[in-house]
Design a protein around this motif. Sequence first.
Motif, PDB file in Angstrom:
ATOM      1  N   UNK A 167      22.932  13.550 -13.560  1.00  0.00           N
ATOM      2  CA  UNK A 167      21.761  14.426 -13.706  1.00  0.00           C
ATOM      3  C   UNK A 167      20.601  13.688 -14.366  1.00  0.00           C
ATOM      4  N   UNK A 168      20.926  12.871 -15.359  1.00  0.00           N
ATOM      5  CA  UNK A 168      19.873  12.130 -16.065  1.00  0.00           C
ATOM      6  C   UNK A 168      19.238  11.085 -15.164  1.00  0.00           C
ATOM      7  N   UNK A 169      20.051  10.428 -14.325  1.00  0.00           N
ATOM      8  CA  UNK A 169      19.508   9.425 -13.406  1.00  0.00           C
ATOM      9  C   UNK A 169      18.486  10.044 -12.448  1.00  0.00           C
ATOM     10  N   UNK A 170      18.638  11.343 -12.155  1.00  0.00           N
ATOM     11  CA  UNK A 170      17.717  12.000 -11.222  1.00  0.00           C
ATOM     12  C   UNK A 170      16.327  12.191 -11.817  1.00  0.00           C
ATOM     13  N   UNK A 171      16.165  11.923 -13.114  1.00  0.00           N
ATOM     14  CA  UNK A 171      14.865  12.074 -13.763  1.00  0.00           C
ATOM     15  C   UNK A 171      13.956  10.865 -13.537  1.00  0.00           C
ATOM     16  N   UNK A 172      14.520   9.799 -12.965  1.00  0.00           N
ATOM     17  CA  UNK A 172      13.718   8.618 -12.625  1.00  0.00           C
ATOM     18  C   UNK A 172      13.929   8.316 -11.145  1.00  0.00           C
ATOM     19  N   UNK A 186       0.837  -1.195   0.000  1.00  0.00           N
ATOM     20  CA  UNK A 186       0.000   0.000   0.000  1.00  0.00           C
ATOM     21  C   UNK A 186       0.875   1.249   0.000  1.00  0.00           C
ATOM     22  N   UNK A 187       0.521   2.224  -0.848  1.00  0.00           N
ATOM     23  CA  UNK A 187       1.287   3.461  -0.898  1.00  0.00           C
ATOM     24  C   UNK A 187       1.031   4.249  -2.160  1.00  0.00           C
ATOM     25  N   UNK A 188       1.879   5.254  -2.391  1.00  0.00           N
ATOM     26  CA  UNK A 188       1.738   6.146  -3.540  1.00  0.00           C
ATOM     27  C   UNK A 188       3.008   6.080  -4.404  1.00  0.00           C
ATOM     28  N   UNK A 189       2.824   6.308  -5.708  1.00  0.00           N
ATOM     29  CA  UNK A 189       3.990   6.395  -6.583  1.00  0.00           C
ATOM     30  C   UNK A 189       3.682   7.323  -7.769  1.00  0.00           C
ATOM     31  N   UNK A 190       4.752   7.890  -8.346  1.00  0.00           N
ATOM     32  CA  UNK A 190       4.635   8.718  -9.541  1.00  0.00           C
ATOM     33  C   UNK A 190       4.530   7.775 -10.739  1.00  0.00           C
ATOM     34  N   UNK A 191       3.424   7.843 -11.460  1.00  0.00           N
ATOM     35  CA  UNK A 191       3.199   6.910 -12.572  1.00  0.00           C
ATOM     36  C   UNK A 191       3.742   7.442 -13.886  1.00  0.00           C
ATOM     37  N   UNK A 192       3.470   8.677 -14.187  1.00  0.00           N
ATOM     38  CA  UNK A 192       3.857   9.245 -15.484  1.00  0.00           C
ATOM     39  C   UNK A 192       4.907  10.319 -15.272  1.00  0.00           C
ATOM     40  N   UNK A 193       6.107  10.077 -15.772  1.00  0.00           N
ATOM     41  CA  UNK A 193       7.196  11.039 -15.634  1.00  0.00           C
ATOM     42  C   UNK A 193       7.486  11.715 -16.963  1.00  0.00           C
ATOM     43  N   UNK A 194       8.296  12.761 -16.900  1.00  0.00           N
ATOM     44  CA  UNK A 194       8.637  13.497 -18.122  1.00  0.00           C
ATOM     45  C   UNK A 194       9.340  12.591 -19.126  1.00  0.00           C
ATOM     46  N   UNK A 195      10.184  11.683 -18.621  1.00  0.00           N
ATOM     47  CA  UNK A 195      10.901  10.739 -19.470  1.00  0.00           C
ATOM     48  C   UNK A 195      10.593   9.314 -19.033  1.00  0.00           C
ATOM     49  N   UNK A 196      10.399   8.433 -20.004  1.00  0.00           N
ATOM     50  CA  UNK A 196      10.239   7.026 -19.698  1.00  0.00           C
ATOM     51  C   UNK A 196      11.612   6.388 -19.465  1.00  0.00           C
ATOM     52  N   UNK A 197      11.616   5.252 -18.785  1.00  0.00           N
ATOM     53  CA  UNK A 197      12.883   4.574 -18.478  1.00  0.00           C
ATOM     54  C   UNK A 197      13.646   4.243 -19.758  1.00  0.00           C
ATOM     55  N   UNK A 198      12.941   3.804 -20.794  1.00  0.00           N
ATOM     56  CA  UNK A 198      13.597   3.467 -22.066  1.00  0.00           C
ATOM     57  C   UNK A 198      14.249   4.699 -22.684  1.00  0.00           C
ATOM     58  N   UNK A 199      13.615   5.864 -22.534  1.00  0.00           N
ATOM     59  CA  UNK A 199      14.181   7.102 -23.078  1.00  0.00           C
ATOM     60  C   UNK A 199      15.430   7.512 -22.301  1.00  0.00           C
ATOM     61  N   UNK A 200      15.396   7.328 -20.982  1.00  0.00           N
ATOM     62  CA  UNK A 200      16.569   7.643 -20.161  1.00  0.00           C
ATOM     63  C   UNK A 200      17.729   6.737 -20.539  1.00  0.00           C
ATOM     64  N   UNK A 201      17.443   5.456 -20.757  1.00  0.00           N
ATOM     65  CA  UNK A 201      18.492   4.520 -21.142  1.00  0.00           C
ATOM     66  C   UNK A 201      19.107   4.927 -22.483  1.00  0.00           C
ATOM     67  N   UNK A 202      18.273   5.383 -23.402  1.00  0.00           N
ATOM     68  CA  UNK A 202      18.753   5.833 -24.708  1.00  0.00           C
ATOM     69  C   UNK A 202      19.672   7.042 -24.568  1.00  0.00           C
ATOM     70  N   UNK A 203      19.292   7.993 -23.727  1.00  0.00           N
ATOM     71  CA  UNK A 203      20.115   9.178 -23.502  1.00  0.00           C
ATOM     72  C   UNK A 203      21.454   8.801 -22.870  1.00  0.00           C
ATOM     73  N   UNK A 204      21.410   7.869 -21.928  1.00  0.00           N
ATOM     74  CA  UNK A 204      22.648   7.418 -21.271  1.00  0.00           C
ATOM     75  C   UNK A 204      23.593   6.760 -22.275  1.00  0.00           C
TER      76      UNK A 204
END
Length: 335
Positions: free
Chosen positions: A109-114, A71-89
């Motif tokens: 800095x990019x890791x901080x987006x997820x 039980x809890x809360x989480x951010x579902x939709x972020x500015x970047x998807x994980x696949x997009x972050x991996x591509x940038x990395x």
Amino acid sequence: MANKYNQKIKILYILKNLMRNSDENNPLDTESIILDLKNHGIEAERKSVYKDISVLQEFGYDIIKTRTPKSGYFIADREFEVAEIRLLCDAIQAANFITQKKTKQLLSKIYSLVSTSQAEKIKDQVYVDNRPKCTNENIYYTIDKLHTAIQDNRQVQIEYRKRKITASNETQYETKTHFVSPYALIWANDHYYLVGNNRNYSNIMTTRVDRIKSVEILTDSPRRSFSDVSEYKEYFDSADYAKKHFSMFSGDPESIELICSNDLIDDIIDTFGDGVSIMKHGDERFKIIINAAVSEGLVSWIIQYGNKIEVKKPDTLKKMILNRVDEIKNVYRIL
């Protein structure tokens, strides 16, 4: 007063906690949110946390309440998807012009987006090789100054350095000063290139940005118009220039006719794009006509395919290829 101030920033700490530490596999329960606030000197009750999360949801944050895996809360939709972050990395790791130090800073800095958990998984999956990286830490300031000069239509004075081998077999830098009208910055072949005009000549030059030691914007010197030294009149078409100049070698674009083996069709389209005109030439070959600069870069590109590409026109390109072949034969001559 301090308590009122803390209550005002409470919602920001909640948002920060959710952004950094929650995802669909790691929801944050109310108790952990209250504990995090307490660590920041803020007292909170469960009802106030519910209210703040509702405000964040109303503002537009996609905060989901779930009961699985807990039980809890989480951010579902972020500015970047994980696949997009991996591509940038991956792109940052591969970019030769980015130094090792800056690579680590950008990745952080990019890791901080997820979420922290997602970032750890990306770190495990991103392949890090030992490819050479630029050592010029000033390249970022160089790029910034060149962008400013391009926008302000100013000339620049650059200190350009290249390596040379001395008589004692040591590697040293040789530095020269150039006055350049900058037109574009182009990323090609894992390098940044400055495209412009050296004021001593009436043509286009390309220069590796990572080899520029320093840049000075000449505020009192307007740049020369690119229409005086190139085919472009209304604006400098960077994409068109990069497509016509192999390995960023300068040269005047000409109509070039090539006969290619059928098994090169994918390579040809990858190089020239889907818009290239392809015409059948017998059962095993096809013909293309392109507009590109006749340069050493183009010669190298053609030679890599051996007898699978035949140059039909122009004769100047044929002669350059024959000369290159003769040079290679002389190097590998067996006595």
